[in-house]
Design a protein around this motif. Structure first.
Motif, short mmCIF file in Angstrom:
data_model
loop_
_atom_site.label_atom_id
_atom_site.label_comp_id
_atom_site.label_asym_id
_atom_site.label_seq_id
_atom_site.Cartn_x
_atom_site.Cartn_y
_atom_site.Cartn_z
N LEU A 1 0.83 -1.19 0.00
CA LEU A 1 0.00 0.00 0.00
C LEU A 1 0.88 1.25 0.00
N GLU A 2 1.93 1.25 0.78
CA GLU A 2 2.84 2.40 0.85
C GLU A 2 3.48 2.69 -0.50
N GLN B 1 -6.34 5.65 8.08
CA GLN B 1 -5.27 6.11 7.21
C GLN B 1 -5.13 5.20 5.98
N ASP B 2 -5.27 3.90 6.16
CA ASP B 2 -5.18 2.98 5.03
C ASP B 2 -6.34 3.17 4.05
N LYS C 1 -5.62 6.21 2.06
CA LYS C 1 -4.60 5.93 1.04
C LYS C 1 -5.21 5.22 -0.15
N GLU C 2 -6.05 4.23 0.10
CA GLU C 2 -6.69 3.49 -1.00
C GLU C 2 -7.56 4.43 -1.84
#
Length: 90
Positions: free
Chosen positions: A6-7, A72-73, A76-77
């Motif tokens: 993901l990062e 936060q994830d 990000k997505e």
């Protein structure tokens, strides 16, 4: 399927966003991207950063507050998806 983390995918989306011209994006899209980026990198918005005398920052903070429910994830997505959608339109 994309095997990158993901990062890694988020960093690539940030690079793509940095290469874009803000003049090409409607202000609502810019605000959404700003909010997603802030949520993804800093987490929940903090009311101590609100500067009501500055209308531009007030709009930015409002956009960020509206997505405080995202992790936060998740942010990000959604940021990745938004950037990829914008780059595919060109």
């Amino acid at each position: 399927m994309d095997n990158r983390t993901l990062e890694e995918r988020f960093d690539e989306a940030v690079d793509l966003a940095n290469a874009m011209s803000q003049n090409d994006l409607p202000q609502d899209v810019q605000l959404r991207l700003y909010a997603l980026y802030k949520q993804a990198t800093f987490g929940r918005a903090n009311h101590r950063f609100v500067f009501p005398q500055d209308l531009r920052n007030a709009f930015k903070m409002n956009a960020w507050f509206q997505i405080n429910h995202l992790s936060q994830d998740e942010a990000k997505e959604q940021y990745i998806a938004a950037i990829l959608s914008l780059t595919q339109k060109k």
